[in-house]
Design a protein around this motif. Sequence first.
Motif, PDB file in Angstrom:
ATOM      1  N   PHE A 101       0.818  -1.130  -0.039  1.00  0.00           N
ATOM      2  CA  PHE A 101      -0.073  -0.018   0.114  1.00  0.00           C
ATOM      3  C   PHE A 101       0.952   1.324  -0.074  1.00  0.00           C
ATOM      4  CE2 PHE A 101      -3.592  -2.769   1.328  1.00  0.00           C
ATOM      5  CZ  PHE A 101      -4.568  -2.159   0.599  1.00  0.00           C
ATOM      6  N   GLN A 102       1.960   1.169   0.850  1.00  0.00           N
ATOM      7  CA  GLN A 102       2.781   2.341   0.802  1.00  0.00           C
ATOM      8  C   GLN A 102       3.552   2.731  -0.411  1.00  0.00           C
ATOM      9  OE1 GLN A 102       4.937   0.788   4.687  1.00  0.00           O
ATOM     10  NE2 GLN A 102       5.222   2.995   4.783  1.00  0.00           N
ATOM     11  N   THR A 103       3.948   1.501  -1.310  1.00  0.00           N
ATOM     12  CA  THR A 103       4.980   1.576  -2.370  1.00  0.00           C
ATOM     13  C   THR A 103       3.624   1.886  -3.599  1.00  0.00           C
ATOM     14  OG1 THR A 103       6.433   0.095  -1.291  1.00  0.00           O
ATOM     15  CG2 THR A 103       6.672   0.723  -3.754  1.00  0.00           C
ATOM     16  N   GLU A 104       2.797   1.208  -3.913  1.00  0.00           N
ATOM     17  CA  GLU A 104       1.861   1.205  -4.877  1.00  0.00           C
ATOM     18  C   GLU A 104       0.968   2.398  -5.055  1.00  0.00           C
ATOM     19  OE1 GLU A 104       1.656  -1.151  -7.709  1.00  0.00           O
ATOM     20  OE2 GLU A 104       3.598  -1.663  -6.922  1.00  0.00           O
ATOM     21  N   PHE A 105       0.789   2.726  -3.717  1.00  0.00           N
ATOM     22  CA  PHE A 105      -0.479   3.628  -3.810  1.00  0.00           C
ATOM     23  C   PHE A 105      -0.110   4.907  -3.034  1.00  0.00           C
ATOM     24  CE2 PHE A 105      -2.483  -0.529  -3.876  1.00  0.00           C
ATOM     25  CZ  PHE A 105      -2.960  -0.435  -5.135  1.00  0.00           C
ATOM     26  N   GLY A 106       1.179   5.034  -2.202  1.00  0.00           N
ATOM     27  CA  GLY A 106       1.542   6.193  -1.509  1.00  0.00           C
ATOM     28  C   GLY A 106       1.142   6.081  -0.296  1.00  0.00           C
ATOM     29  N   ALA A 107       0.468   5.272   0.211  1.00  0.00           N
ATOM     30  CA  ALA A 107      -0.457   5.317   1.595  1.00  0.00           C
ATOM     31  C   ALA A 107       0.752   5.443   2.593  1.00  0.00           C
ATOM     32  CB  ALA A 107      -1.113   4.089   1.771  1.00  0.00           C
ATOM     33  N   SER A 108       0.208   6.205   3.805  1.00  0.00           N
ATOM     34  CA  SER A 108       1.196   6.265   4.847  1.00  0.00           C
ATOM     35  C   SER A 108       0.797   5.031   5.827  1.00  0.00           C
ATOM     36  CB  SER A 108       1.104   7.599   5.542  1.00  0.00           C
ATOM     37  OG  SER A 108      -0.370   7.748   5.924  1.00  0.00           O
ATOM     38  N   LEU A 109       1.989   4.516   6.595  1.00  0.00           N
ATOM     39  CA  LEU A 109       1.542   3.314   7.389  1.00  0.00           C
ATOM     40  C   LEU A 109       1.607   3.790   8.897  1.00  0.00           C
ATOM     41  CD1 LEU A 109       1.512   0.233   8.204  1.00  0.00           C
ATOM     42  CD2 LEU A 109       3.910   0.249   7.953  1.00  0.00           C
ATOM     43  N   TRP A 110       0.663   3.502   9.592  1.00  0.00           N
ATOM     44  CA  TRP A 110       0.576   4.059  10.963  1.00  0.00           C
ATOM     45  C   TRP A 110       0.659   2.650  11.818  1.00  0.00           C
ATOM     46  CZ3 TRP A 110      -2.732   8.586  12.794  1.00  0.00           C
ATOM     47  CH2 TRP A 110      -2.412   9.939  11.845  1.00  0.00           C
ATOM     48  N   THR A 111       1.549   2.507  12.829  1.00  0.00           N
ATOM     49  CA  THR A 111       1.556   1.462  13.670  1.00  0.00           C
ATOM     50  C   THR A 111       2.250   1.857  14.782  1.00  0.00           C
ATOM     51  OG1 THR A 111       1.661  -1.120  13.564  1.00  0.00           O
ATOM     52  CG2 THR A 111       3.443   0.164  12.625  1.00  0.00           C
ATOM     53  N   THR A 112       2.499   0.742  15.675  1.00  0.00           N
ATOM     54  CA  THR A 112       3.064   0.956  16.847  1.00  0.00           C
ATOM     55  C   THR A 112       4.802   0.425  16.402  1.00  0.00           C
ATOM     56  OG1 THR A 112       3.116  -1.406  17.703  1.00  0.00           O
ATOM     57  CG2 THR A 112       1.497  -0.078  18.390  1.00  0.00           C
ATOM     58  N   ARG A 113       5.668   1.066  17.265  1.00  0.00           N
ATOM     59  CA  ARG A 113       7.067   1.147  17.162  1.00  0.00           C
ATOM     60  C   ARG A 113       7.495  -0.316  17.209  1.00  0.00           C
ATOM     61  NH1 ARG A 113      10.577   4.874  20.505  1.00  0.00           N
ATOM     62  NH2 ARG A 113      10.226   6.324  18.843  1.00  0.00           N
ATOM     63  N   THR A 114       6.933  -1.034  18.090  1.00  0.00           N
ATOM     64  CA  THR A 114       7.332  -2.358  18.221  1.00  0.00           C
ATOM     65  C   THR A 114       6.983  -3.223  17.074  1.00  0.00           C
ATOM     66  OG1 THR A 114       7.247  -2.435  20.488  1.00  0.00           O
ATOM     67  CG2 THR A 114       7.245  -4.545  19.968  1.00  0.00           C
ATOM     68  N   ALA A 115       5.883  -2.960  16.777  1.00  0.00           N
ATOM     69  CA  ALA A 115       5.255  -3.917  15.328  1.00  0.00           C
ATOM     70  C   ALA A 115       5.907  -3.237  14.100  1.00  0.00           C
ATOM     71  CB  ALA A 115       3.557  -3.399  15.096  1.00  0.00           C
ATOM     72  N   TRP A 116       6.352  -2.196  14.084  1.00  0.00           N
ATOM     73  CA  TRP A 116       7.024  -2.030  12.946  1.00  0.00           C
ATOM     74  C   TRP A 116       8.616  -2.473  12.799  1.00  0.00           C
ATOM     75  CZ3 TRP A 116      11.334   0.904  10.944  1.00  0.00           C
ATOM     76  CH2 TRP A 116      11.452   0.905   9.561  1.00  0.00           C
ATOM     77  N   LEU A 117       9.109  -2.388  13.908  1.00  0.00           N
ATOM     78  CA  LEU A 117      10.521  -2.918  14.077  1.00  0.00           C
ATOM     79  C   LEU A 117      10.523  -4.440  13.816  1.00  0.00           C
ATOM     80  CD1 LEU A 117      12.041  -0.591  17.001  1.00  0.00           C
ATOM     81  CD2 LEU A 117      12.416  -0.476  14.652  1.00  0.00           C
ATOM     82  N   PHE A 118       9.549  -5.015  14.629  1.00  0.00           N
ATOM     83  CA  PHE A 118       9.573  -6.536  14.593  1.00  0.00           C
ATOM     84  C   PHE A 118       9.189  -7.246  13.185  1.00  0.00           C
ATOM     85  CE2 PHE A 118       9.374  -8.491  18.756  1.00  0.00           C
ATOM     86  CZ  PHE A 118       9.824  -9.834  18.118  1.00  0.00           C
ATOM     87  N   ALA A 119       8.209  -6.381  12.202  1.00  0.00           N
ATOM     88  CA  ALA A 119       7.845  -6.765  10.977  1.00  0.00           C
ATOM     89  C   ALA A 119       8.930  -6.583  10.048  1.00  0.00           C
ATOM     90  CB  ALA A 119       6.673  -6.230  10.623  1.00  0.00           C
ATOM     91  N   ARG A 120       9.573  -5.392  10.172  1.00  0.00           N
ATOM     92  CA  ARG A 120      10.550  -5.234   9.183  1.00  0.00           C
ATOM     93  C   ARG A 120      11.967  -5.936   9.424  1.00  0.00           C
ATOM     94  NH1 ARG A 120      14.394  -1.597   7.050  1.00  0.00           N
ATOM     95  NH2 ARG A 120      13.969  -1.267   5.070  1.00  0.00           N
TER      96      ARG A 120
END
Length: 347
Positions: A101-120
């Motif tokens: 969604f971020q790359t194809e549609f330019g959406a912004s991603l909102w999530t918790t810091r832990t969720a983002w770090l863990f997933a990435r």
Amino acid sequence: MKDGAAGIRYPWDTPPAEGEAISVADGVLWMRLPLPMALDHVNVYALDDGDSWTVIDTGFDSKKTRAIWQKLLHGPLAGKPVARVIVTHHHPDHIGLAGWFQTEFGASLWTTRTAWLFARMLQLDEQALPRQETLDFYKSCGMDEDIFNQRASERPFNFADVVAPMPLGFKRIKQDDVIEIGGRMWDVHMGNGHAPEHATFWSRDDNLVLSGDQILPSISSNIGVYATEPEADPVADWLEACERLATYARDDQLILGGHKLPFTGVPLRMKQLIENHHGALNRLRDYLEHPQTAAECFLPLFKRQIDGGAYGLALVEALAHLNHLYHIGEISRTTREDGAYLWQRTN
Ligand SMILES: [Zn+2]
């Protein structure tokens, strides 16, 4: 439709069909995406922000899921852009297509810091075979030898297989934030135990709650310990979070969760989510009169033997409950010759 437990009600008894949506409240669409597992679906939601949509959770990244999203975007979402994706927690069925969604549609991603770090971190950590730490961890759980040998020789589950690449950049959501989504103001309260720093959203303006997998009806959220953090006590985290979230629960609230059906009756459900684990811990205490490995604890914990596809989830859940009893000083842990931990009641 009514659950066995009095008080829990499901306003819709049929989920939306593939590529379709059900309007569950003014400007709030409920949709579903398939998962190739025993739990065969994940719920996602779109909230109308006027000139754009906010999407809550995304499903796995697969050709099939992307195609269903295209159908949803041009169908129920009527071609209006998705400007924001909010992800409740880092698990792949929820964050899988956030990067897309971020790359194809330019959406912004909102999530918790832990969720983002863990997933990435997990998305980048691709493995052809399980690492030694993981194999040692399986040994410590007393994993069945045939299952161990099979796992040791094959490609493990990889986030990269079902989670799209995640570009740099996200907006952090944290405890006590108040954010606007779909014309409503929402209080953010953190869940824990199923996933660390799991966001839930409680509408100030009506009866809606976006609960992710922290509050689900009819199934229990998996609470597991993994090689990443083998000494973790997610059962304590779960109980703390559920007791805290229960103070915001009201009977009129419509709970929009990550799996199964939307429901009302969340005060009762919060009680069940807490008591189910106390029940499991009690059965485990009784059982640990004699030393056992984690893999030997399925029967008292789940009241049935478990093999096949559910074995891995059962094992990490068994260890979670053992770690909890260990950390509160009720059981001891010794290491058998083959590396398996043996757990036993101390009194
Ligand atoms: Zn989930």
